[in-house]
Write a protein that holds these residues in place. Structure first.
Motif, mmCIF file in Angstrom:
data_model
loop_
_atom_site.group_PDB
_atom_site.id
_atom_site.type_symbol
_atom_site.label_atom_id
_atom_site.label_comp_id
_atom_site.label_asym_id
_atom_site.label_seq_id
_atom_site.Cartn_x
_atom_site.Cartn_y
_atom_site.Cartn_z
ATOM 1 N N GLY A 106 0.848 -1.183 0.000
ATOM 2 C CA GLY A 106 0.000 0.000 0.000
ATOM 3 C C GLY A 106 0.882 1.230 0.000
ATOM 4 O O GLY A 106 1.876 1.283 0.726
ATOM 5 N N THR A 108 1.158 5.813 -1.122
ATOM 6 C CA THR A 108 0.501 7.079 -1.412
ATOM 7 C C THR A 108 0.925 7.589 -2.782
ATOM 8 O O THR A 108 1.965 7.195 -3.320
ATOM 9 C CB THR A 108 0.857 8.124 -0.345
ATOM 10 N N ILE A 135 -1.506 -0.998 -4.057
ATOM 11 C CA ILE A 135 -2.778 -0.344 -3.767
ATOM 12 C C ILE A 135 -2.481 1.095 -3.362
ATOM 13 O O ILE A 135 -1.594 1.344 -2.533
ATOM 14 C CB ILE A 135 -3.527 -1.059 -2.624
ATOM 15 N N GLU A 136 -3.205 2.059 -3.950
ATOM 16 C CA GLU A 136 -3.016 3.465 -3.603
ATOM 17 C C GLU A 136 -4.038 3.904 -2.566
ATOM 18 O O GLU A 136 -5.201 3.482 -2.601
ATOM 19 C CB GLU A 136 -3.143 4.345 -4.847
ATOM 20 N N GLY A 137 -3.626 4.737 -1.628
ATOM 21 C CA GLY A 137 -4.533 5.261 -0.615
ATOM 22 C C GLY A 137 -3.838 6.314 0.225
ATOM 23 O O GLY A 137 -2.670 6.648 0.008
ATOM 24 N N GLU A 138 -4.557 6.841 1.197
ATOM 25 C CA GLU A 138 -3.992 7.796 2.131
ATOM 26 C C GLU A 138 -3.467 7.048 3.362
ATOM 27 O O GLU A 138 -3.999 5.980 3.713
ATOM 28 C CB GLU A 138 -5.026 8.829 2.540
ATOM 29 N N GLU A 141 -5.950 5.458 5.986
ATOM 30 C CA GLU A 141 -6.746 4.386 5.395
ATOM 31 C C GLU A 141 -5.897 3.144 5.135
ATOM 32 O O GLU A 141 -6.311 2.014 5.410
ATOM 33 C CB GLU A 141 -7.383 4.848 4.084
ATOM 34 N N LEU A 142 -4.689 3.342 4.627
ATOM 35 C CA LEU A 142 -3.809 2.214 4.342
ATOM 36 C C LEU A 142 -3.497 1.432 5.611
ATOM 37 O O LEU A 142 -3.487 0.198 5.618
ATOM 38 C CB LEU A 142 -2.512 2.700 3.697
ATOM 39 N N ARG A 145 -7.284 0.334 7.546
ATOM 40 C CA ARG A 145 -8.161 -0.570 6.796
ATOM 41 C C ARG A 145 -7.371 -1.696 6.126
ATOM 42 O O ARG A 145 -7.521 -2.870 6.457
ATOM 43 C CB ARG A 145 -8.946 0.218 5.749
ATOM 44 N N TYR A 146 -6.516 -1.335 5.190
ATOM 45 C CA TYR A 146 -5.861 -2.357 4.365
ATOM 46 C C TYR A 146 -4.850 -3.187 5.144
ATOM 47 O O TYR A 146 -4.820 -4.426 5.008
ATOM 48 C CB TYR A 146 -5.189 -1.701 3.158
#
Length: 318
Positions: A106, A108, A135-138, A141-142, A145-146
């Motif tokens: 994960g 950014t 996987i891209e995210g903030e 959240e990474l 959640r992930y």
């Protein structure tokens, strides 16, 4: 309801995978079609699972099925268990040959535009049989959640908080700051020294004020006793900012490490502007208590090596 030890002995992985499919598809008929088994078999497996647990997992209606409160809790654990099982199989394969395997990462957008491609390029040259899934995210959240759902094996990016969460391990890579950037033919690139005050009335493309980079930019102007300029374009996407910078009419702020690794590819240049030394750490976050796979160790070692030129720097690269 049976006790936990007896329940765990009676529940089958197949039941959990069927349960996840039913929830994801919203109906037993669609799940049966997806899994290529009959709907009565699906219904029987769900009924058996509910009987074993002594709890209702699904609410039935004319529109399909939705998970109950108990179903939501089981769904989360079932997905994590499935991801763990997949990671376990990958680990067994990697033990036979440490240079193969899969790694779920994960990250950014800023790191994916600079540091991460440099790491992957070297890693893939050394270990061409590794398979990487990004996987891209903030950052929040990474991590929340992930990573905690075991959807990714590690997160690389800005650390979400100054203090690591109790269930995570953190490997710091470098301290990051922002720099003022322009297109290669922008008139400002010919200057050898620029004061931030000279740029206030320029055409700016900036991220939203309420975002993390937007807040950092505001602090940079305030630390220089300046008002934050009114941006001509407000957009979070670095891809969009890069496209506007290429027009030679806009200025922006971007992470220093991104320009260190990708300035030539992105056709932009760092302007020689003195900035307040506000730094934030970029690092790798993993969950505690999980056996590190060989692929994960290879990635972290490679990341430390790639980040080494910037790791000791306390001011942006120019």
């Amino acid at each position: 309801m049976l006790d936990a030890s007896r329940i765990s002995q009676r529940i089958k992985l197949r039941q959990l995978s069927v349960f996840v499919a039913v929830v994801e598809h919203g109906s037993m008929a669609k799940a049966a079609e997806h899994l290529s088994i009959s709907q009565p078999v699906i219904s029987k497996m769900i009924a058996s699972l509910e009987q074993t647990l002594g709890l209702p997992l699904l609410e039935r209606s004319r529109l399909g099925v939705t998970p109950t409160l108990y179903g939501e809790a089981l769904l989360k654990r079932s997905i994590a268990l499935s991801n763990d099982l997949r990671s376990g199989v990958d680990e067994l394969q990697a033990l036979a040959d440490p240079t193969i395997g899969e790694l779920r990462i994960g990250s950014t957008e800023p790191v994916m535009a600079g540091l991460l491609p440099a790491i992957i390029d070297r890693l893939s040259r050394q270990y061409p049989r590794l398979a990487l899934h990004i996987i891209e995210g903030e950052p929040p959240e990474l991590q929340d959640r992930y990573l905690r759902n075991h959807d990714i094996d590690l997160m690389i990016g800005r650390l979400p908080s100054p203090t690591p969460a109790a269930d995570t391990d953190v490997q710091e890579l470098l301290h990051e700051s922002g720099v003022v950037v322009a297109g290669l033919n922008n008139p400002w690139v010919r200057r050898r020294k620029i004061r931030l005050a000279e740029l206030v009335n320029e055409r700016w493309c900036l991220p939203p004020r309420e975002s993390f980079p937007g807040g950092w930019i505001a602090n940079a102007f305030h630390a220089s006793a300046l008002e934050v300029p009114r941006p001509s374009v407000t957009v979070y996407s670095i891809l969009m900012q890069s496209a506007l910078l290429a027009s030679e009419r806009f200025l922006s702020f971007l992470p220093a490490s991104m320009l260190h690794y990708s300035a030539k590819r992105l056709s932009m240049k760092i302007l020689p502007v003195e900035m307040p030394a506000q730094m934030w750490p970029i690092g790798i976050i993993t969950l505690k208590g999980r056996t590190p796979s060989p692929a994960r160790r290879l990635f972290i070692d490679c990341a430390l090596e790639i980040a080494k030129p910037l790791a000791g720097k306390r001011t942006p690269d120019r």
